[in-house]
Design a protein around this motif. Structure first.
Motif, short mmCIF file in Angstrom:
data_model
loop_
_atom_site.label_atom_id
_atom_site.label_comp_id
_atom_site.label_asym_id
_atom_site.label_seq_id
_atom_site.Cartn_x
_atom_site.Cartn_y
_atom_site.Cartn_z
N ALA A 328 -18.48 -46.28 -1.79
CA ALA A 328 -17.99 -45.64 -3.02
C ALA A 328 -18.89 -44.46 -3.40
O ALA A 328 -18.39 -43.41 -3.83
CB ALA A 328 -17.97 -46.67 -4.15
N HIS A 332 -17.40 -40.65 -3.71
CA HIS A 332 -17.38 -39.95 -5.01
C HIS A 332 -18.60 -39.06 -5.23
O HIS A 332 -18.69 -38.39 -6.26
CB HIS A 332 -17.25 -40.98 -6.14
CG HIS A 332 -15.91 -41.64 -6.14
ND1 HIS A 332 -14.79 -41.05 -6.65
CD2 HIS A 332 -15.49 -42.84 -5.64
CE1 HIS A 332 -13.75 -41.84 -6.48
NE2 HIS A 332 -14.15 -42.95 -5.87
N ARG A 343 -13.71 -49.90 -6.46
CA ARG A 343 -12.44 -50.29 -5.83
C ARG A 343 -12.16 -49.39 -4.63
O ARG A 343 -11.78 -49.86 -3.56
CB ARG A 343 -11.31 -50.16 -6.87
CG ARG A 343 -9.99 -50.78 -6.46
CD ARG A 343 -8.80 -50.00 -7.01
NE ARG A 343 -8.65 -48.73 -6.31
CZ ARG A 343 -8.01 -48.59 -5.13
NH1 ARG A 343 -7.45 -49.63 -4.55
NH2 ARG A 343 -7.94 -47.41 -4.53
N ASP A 344 -12.39 -48.10 -4.84
CA ASP A 344 -12.18 -47.15 -3.73
C ASP A 344 -13.13 -47.48 -2.57
O ASP A 344 -12.75 -47.34 -1.41
CB ASP A 344 -12.44 -45.71 -4.21
CG ASP A 344 -11.42 -45.26 -5.25
OD1 ASP A 344 -10.37 -45.94 -5.37
OD2 ASP A 344 -11.68 -44.26 -5.94
N GLU A 347 -11.77 -50.30 -0.68
CA GLU A 347 -10.57 -49.96 0.09
C GLU A 347 -10.89 -49.12 1.33
O GLU A 347 -10.10 -49.09 2.28
CB GLU A 347 -9.57 -49.21 -0.80
CG GLU A 347 -8.18 -49.25 -0.23
CD GLU A 347 -7.12 -48.95 -1.27
OE1 GLU A 347 -6.58 -49.91 -1.85
OE2 GLU A 347 -6.84 -47.76 -1.52
N CYS A 372 -5.67 -49.08 2.80
CA CYS A 372 -4.88 -49.07 1.56
C CYS A 372 -3.87 -50.22 1.55
O CYS A 372 -3.70 -50.91 0.55
CB CYS A 372 -4.19 -47.73 1.45
SG CYS A 372 -2.84 -47.66 0.28
#
Lengths: 430, 316
Positions: A328, A332, A343-344, A347, A372
């Motif tokens: 993550a 980001h 969450r990303d 995933e 996904c």
């Protein structure tokens, strides 16, 4: 003079305040160290906590950001679990691992609305593996349905490739958790021509005489167990008492810990269960744990659970959460994570063999690549067998894949029904 | 036919295991009219203490570990020392319960005393956890286990040796309790208190002493029951829930009768096993737990005081 000191102190404070300090990464642990299921809850919670302690002590956290592990006692009680969620989510909790199928079911709509990811690792709602319907829920590295189908595959291998005309019994905890594999086993029974016998055991499972008298009467070729807590120990003893062949008695991955077999003593010898990670402490990470956690007196609990099945599993859960956080941060470009970023991270998680090696966990578990659409992971499992003399589990199979044809169809069917019931439009996954 | 015999035998023997727990309830209720909600936890606490002593677990180990103090100094205690120590612990517990709970509740309504025992159950469970930890403790006191070979091999009938041992122990226990209450001075005093508190007090029997004795005996019975159940599944906190198995036995057998507790246990044991095995498969299974209560409640319709319970007639 006093005024000068005051002004200098004020300036220093302002200057320090100008650089925002990174908040700790909060990883809540919905644990159960009390109540009837504590013997299973404690080693998992210890493994989970010790992994975070190791990262904090050895690496200064994840990419330099400390991890705050906050424990909340659920006593394996769904209502208390929900209360724990409500009381800890405000502390910046990045992801939840409820360690209870009942709690997971309750948290799915809540956490989805709050944008907080749930990792129900090998438990919870199986159809949550469909990421198009459950974007916030992850249940890799495998689901209950994967596990059930792997056990059937293994039994077929043992029987020379076919279970046609055979009888399989499922002894299960009479709860949402215990009922999970029924559908898969029924579907597989249609496919492979075995007959399925369902034997529910009420909580907590201290008394199972009637169940095992039924096993004696029906003489199934294989008994599969979906138990938890005292139910496992009593079942193993009862099976031995009626002289059921222990190598034909196979537990799910929540029915295969040391705590399940040790109380039964020698009679548990030969009992099998599925697992999705290795056993014991013969991994490089354990020397780091010894140095930074155990010897430093920072082990969770009394430190006696290191290397046990559920301790390793707790560690695996923390390891994947740590890797998700790392991912993550990369996605980001910040170390100040929020739950949606986490969450990303989940995933896009990709923990392959090479990464497991770097983490000091070579061959510890299956490589996981989340996408996904697929939140359920590879769905692999191995079979372990209890050696009562050596008081240890021996791995007796390679990793076996689930029957994807059957399991995937069931996942789509169930998740779409959930989507329809809850007016969810499945998202597009490219 | 052999399956039916096997089911009935297993039911009878399972019933004896329930009766062992029910006996503790009866003893306390008879002497003090207290429904002791903590009896299941007493079984757990006694078994935890015995198993922990035999395993050489240091009391308050986790607390000592947290405080940075040595927590591995307790030696493994052999069974012949561990049992007397556990009995002493249970007697000590009876003193503490009388001194800090019951003494202040003399002449209170039964519901107040019942509520106090609910509190006591939680305190004891927490104390057991703090002292001995929550992990499963194997308990091996030399009791036989597994199927009775000659029945199994000759007649294909499965009977558990551990449960036969439990039946023998229960028989000895009931005989010992009967002899104790019939032929000893303390036993007669217990019976006097059970018959009439006021009259017993008026002839100089100390209610406090009686309560300590009764709770000590109930503690001993809890040790026996806890040992039997602990030998079956390992000693763990779910053991406190065996009290739920004793409740239908008490409803059926009556709260004041030792033979009632035994007979009630046998009826419940056989009833629930027959129901599970012959009716269960048609209605989804796992019916034995609630069926025991159905059986007990159905019995109440015919005989509200239970099998051997005292019929209470109050005229207003």
């Amino acid at each position: 003079m006093k005024m000068k000191v005051f002004v200098a102190a004020l300036a220093a404070t302002v200057a320090l305040g100008a650089v925002p300090a990174l908040a700790d990464l909060t990883m809540p642990s919905l644990s159960y160290r009390t109540g009837p299921y504590a013997p299973n809850g404690i080693p998992f919670a210890d493994g989970y906590a010790d992994y975070w302690t190791l990262l904090n002590e050895r690496d200064g956290g994840i990419e330099g950001v400390k991890v705050k592990n906050i424990e909340c006692e659920t006593a394996y009680n769904t209502q208390q679990g929900v209360e724990c969620y409500e009381s800890t989510k405000g502390e910046g909790s990045l992801a939840y691992q409820p360690l209870s199928t009942g709690i997971t079911y309750q948290l799915i709509p809540k956490a989805t609305a709050d944008g907080i990811p749930i990792h129900s690792m090998g438990y919870g709602r199986t159809s949550a593996a469909n990421g198009t319907v459950f974007p916030n829920v992850f249940n890799f590295p495998g689901t209950y349905w994967d596990a059930a189908s792997i056990i059937i595959k293994y039994a077929m291998e043992q029987e020379g490739g076919s279970l046609k005309g055979k009888k399989v019994a499922l002894v299960y905890h009479n709860s949402a958790y215990g009922k999970e594999p029924i559908r898969t086993l029924e579907k597989l029974a249609e496919k492979h021509g075995y007959s399925l016998m369902l034997l529910p055991v009420d909580h907590p499972g201290q008394e199972q005489k009637a169940t095992w008298l039924q096993v004696r009467r029906e003489k199934p070729d294989y008994v599969i167990m979906w138990g938890w807590g005292v139910m496992n120990q009593v079942a193993i003893k009862e099976a031995a008492s009626i002289r059921y062949p222990m190598d034909h008695f196979i537990g799910g991955w929540w029915s295969g810990a040391e705590t399940d077999v040790l109380p039964a003593g020698d009679v548990a010898d030969g009992y099998k269960s599925i697992n999705f990670h290795s056993v014991g402490n013969d991994f490089p990470i354990y020397s780091d744990l010894q140095k930074y956690v155990y010897d430093a007196g920072k082990a969770a609990g009394d430190g006696s659970n290191a290397g046990t099945v559920l301790y390793n599993r707790g560690m695996a859960a923390a390891m994947w959460a740590a890797e998700a956080a790392r991912t993550a941060m990369k996605i980001h470009g910040t170390k100040d994570l929020t739950p949606p970023m986490m969450r990303d991270g989940y995933e896009a998680l990709n923990v392959d063999e090479a990464r497991l090696n770097e983490l000091g966990l070579p061959g510890f578990t299956v490589p996981v690549k989340v996408t996904c659409a697929n939140h359920g992971g590879p769905g692999l499992g191995l079979i372990q067998q209890w050696d009562a003399k050596a008081k240890s589990w021996k791995i007796v199979s390679d990793f076996i894949g689930a029957d994807r044809e059957v399991v995937d169809e069931l996942i789509v069917e169930d998740s779409m029904a959930y989507a329809k019931e809850n007016n969810i439009t499945p998202r597009e996954c490219k | 036919m052999s399956y039916l015999i096997e089911t009935i035998l297993s039911g009878l023997l399972a019933g004896v295991m329930y009766s062992l727990v029910a006996l503790g309830f009866v003893l306390i209720f008879k002497a003090s009219q207290i429904f002791n909600f903590a009896q299941g936890v007493l079984c757990l606490f006694a078994a935890l203490t015995l198993a922990s002593l035999m395993l050489g677990n240091t009391p308050f180990s986790e607390l000592l570990h947290t405080l940075g103090l040595p927590n591995d100094w307790m030696p493994v205690v052999p069974i012949w020392i561990a049992v007397p120590i556990t009995i002493l612990v249970m007697i000590g517990l009876a003193f503490v319960i009388e001194r800090f709970v019951l003494r202040y509740l003399v002449n209170q309504e039964p519901i107040i005393l019942f509520m106090a025992t609910i509190g006591l159950a939680y305190v004891l469970e927490g104390m057991g956890d703090l002292m001995w930890g929550s992990d499963v403790k194997p308990l091996s006191v030399g009791l036989p286990e597994g199927a009775l070979d000659w029945m199994f091999d000759r007649f294909d009938i499965y009977v558990d040796k551990l449960e036969i041992a439990a039946a023998v122990v229960a028989t000895v226990l009931v005989i010992a309790l009967s002899l104790f209450s019939q032929y000893t001075r303390i036993g007669r005093a217990l019976r006097a208190v059970a018959d009439d508190h006021q009259a017993a007090l008026s002839v100089g029997i100390s209610l406090r002493t009686i309560w300590i004795i009764v709770w000590s005996i109930a503690g001993f019975v809890a040790l026996v029951a806890g040992t039997m159940w602990g030998a079956k599944s390992g000693v763990q906190f779910s053991l406190s829930l065996i009290a739920l198995k004793a409740l239908p036995v008490l409803i059926l057998g009556g709260f004041t009768s030792i033979p009632g507790a035994i007979l009630g246990g046998l009826i419940i044991g056989v009833g629930e096993k027959l129901a599970e095995l012959y009716a269960g498969p048609y209605i989804g299974g796992a019916i034995e737990n609630w069926f025991a209560y159905v059986l007990a409640l159905a019995f109440l319709l015919v005989r509200p005081q239970g099998l051997f319970g005292e019929r209470i007639i109050e005229r207003v």
